[in-house]
Each structure stands twice: as C-alpha cells, then as structure tokens.
Design an enzyme around this catalytic site. Sequence first.
Site, PDB file in Angstrom:
ATOM      1  N   TYR A  72     -18.720  -1.568 -15.521  1.00 43.43           N
ATOM      2  CA  TYR A  72     -18.149  -1.025 -14.294  1.00 43.43           C
ATOM      3  C   TYR A  72     -17.779  -2.139 -13.322  1.00 43.43           C
ATOM      4  O   TYR A  72     -16.749  -2.087 -12.644  1.00 43.43           O
ATOM      5  CB  TYR A  72     -19.141  -0.069 -13.628  1.00 43.43           C
ATOM      6  N   LYS A  81     -18.161  15.692  -7.727  1.00 43.03           N
ATOM      7  CA  LYS A  81     -19.262  16.344  -7.017  1.00 43.03           C
ATOM      8  C   LYS A  81     -20.516  16.304  -7.904  1.00 43.03           C
ATOM      9  O   LYS A  81     -20.403  16.234  -9.127  1.00 43.03           O
ATOM     10  CB  LYS A  81     -18.880  17.774  -6.644  1.00 43.03           C
ATOM     11  N   ILE A  87     -14.907  15.065 -18.100  1.00 48.45           N
ATOM     12  CA  ILE A  87     -13.985  15.423 -17.026  1.00 48.45           C
ATOM     13  C   ILE A  87     -12.844  14.418 -16.899  1.00 48.45           C
ATOM     14  O   ILE A  87     -11.748  14.758 -16.458  1.00 48.45           O
ATOM     15  CB  ILE A  87     -14.740  15.535 -15.683  1.00 48.45           C
ATOM     16  N   ALA A  88     -13.071  13.180 -17.308  1.00 44.60           N
ATOM     17  CA  ALA A  88     -12.092  12.114 -17.077  1.00 44.60           C
ATOM     18  C   ALA A  88     -10.689  12.435 -17.601  1.00 44.60           C
ATOM     19  O   ALA A  88      -9.695  12.095 -16.933  1.00 44.60           O
ATOM     20  CB  ALA A  88     -12.605  10.808 -17.678  1.00 44.60           C
TER      21      ALA A  88
END
Length: 342
Positions: free
Chosen positions: A55, A94, A12-13
């Site tokens: 991260y 989501k 999705i990035a």
Amino acid sequence: MLRWGILGPGRIAPRLVRAVSGSARATMVAVASRDATRAASFATEHGIPTSYGSYDALLASSDVDVVYIALPNHLHAEWTIRALESGKHVLCEKPLALTPGDVDAIAGTALRAGRLAAEGFMYLHHPQILRAVELARGGALGRLELVNGTFSFFLSHPDDPRADPAMGGGSLWDVGCYPVSLARRIAGEEPDRVQALARFDERGIDRTFLGQLHFPGGLLAQFDSGFAAPDRERVEIVGSDATLVLTAPFLPEPFGPPPSLVMWRGREARPIEVDSLDQYRAEVDDLTAAILDGTPPRVDLAFSRGTIAALVDLDRAARSSRAPLTRPPRSRRRSATTGGRP
C-alpha cells in the site's frame, strides 16, 4: 482528469473500476495489495496500467490523485489518514472508521493536508434515495412517524473479514449501517436514545441485530440486519398521511432489482418514477465534483461521524443486554390459568 488508485483488490473493487472507467473526468491507473501477485492479476484482469505489492508504494506514487480504500473495516481509518498525509484525496468504503474519535482524526488530517476524504455510502447518491428523502423531509408524507429498514444476507464463509471481531466484523457494521444512516439522513439530527438486541456467535460478532433509535424531533426508527437470513432489503418511511416503500433501497440494479419507490395513501399505491443508474458511478462523480469544482460532498465527514457514533451506541446497547434474564423458580410463579397453583 483525476487519476485513481485502489488499496485492496477485493470483492467491491471491481465496481469502482467500472465506475471510474465510465467517468469523463477520472481514470484508474493503479492498484495495490500486500500480495504483489494478487495486485498484478487484478490489474491485468481490469486493464489497470500499474500494480504494487504494498500500500505504501501506491501512496508514494506521484501518478495517483485519489485513493479508493476497500480494506477490512479495522484498517479504514489508518489508511485513510496515511493516504491523506501522502497528499491523496480519499474515498473509503463504509464504515469510514470504528469510533467517532477516528473520524475526528481523519477530519483533522484532511484539513492539514488540504485534501478531501469521503465515506463510500454509494446508495445515498442514488436518485431513489434522494427523492425519498426529499419527499419525507418536504412534508409529502405528513408528520414523520417511523422509519423501518431491513438488510440481511447469508454470510457463510468462515474466513470472511466480516465475520472476524478483530477486523470490525458484524452485521451491524456491514449492513445495519445502511438503515441507520438513512434514518439519520431523514431525521436531519442525531438520535438521543437507542435500544438494541442481537444474536452473537461464539466469536462475539452479531449475526442478527435489531435496533431502535429515537430522535429529538419525535421520529422513531427501527431496523434489523443480519448474516443468518436470506437476502432482504426494504425500507418504509411512515408519515401521518402516507407511507413510502422502497423494495431495493441499498443495492438496486445493476446489482439487484430495479429501483422501486411507491407512495401508499391508505390502500392506494402510486409508483414514483426514478432514474436507474450505477450508484458507484454517482459517488465517484460526486467526489470528482467536490475535488475539481469545489462543490460540497454529499456524504461529508460530519455526517459520517454521526452515523458511526450511532453505530457505536447501538453495539454497546446490544452487548449490555446480553446478560441472561433472571427469573424466579417455576414453583414460585403464580399462574392465571390455574388459580395461582404452580
């Protein structure tokens, strides 16, 4: 100008990279992965200046204002909280969390940090959905009776996180959440009763899910979602006077067919014109305005909490109905066609 960073350079990035690059008030400056090589490759491919092999390194950077979290479902709440604690605003894919309690923890952290967190339900920013909800709640369909939604696709890769129960997998959490959230948006209240059936695989994730919701105002909603059927997207909003039909409600162009909103009165169909745009860009613009201008985010944490509470209830209902039916032996049943003979 808000500087964005990505946690998790997955499938999705790239859509967020494109959305941010199209914004006049946002720029993508960093990406992080637990694999430094993967992060560097993604950064090179998409023209992102900086990559990190952890991260935490991205969250420690003073060059990032907003973090987009595109990690597997079970990591969403943890890293949303950690990003907020580091002073970043957050857009998280989501589902924002897997329990209402985790949403409460996110809300508390956001309040203490003075930062915003929003769930990435991009479709709720699209003009066809905004118009459909406006018509439904504004009385154009008469008394609202039913919302019926469908979202499915084939998921065949065995190592996909969406097929892993330890990672919050299952079709309900991945695509069933779309029609559930839309039904809640239309109802404007929380369901007071849910029912569900599902077909679970050997790992315990639902491959096909069928759910029903009843809202206090009388609206009924029904949906199905799945990983074991072809691509299917459709929503019907049924009223006493008319019905709205959306044939590309969740992934319209540029990711699918053009948006389509049609009002049916009896056998007469009237197409309703709606703009076509990149809904990921629309959600980036919405959060940007909330951060820089102070406008309320379209998908706030209270809305996200309600959706997640409904999903938890639906999942519990489906799992509680998994016990096999107990039927009397065949010889004891009476047959209407044989005069009661076994």
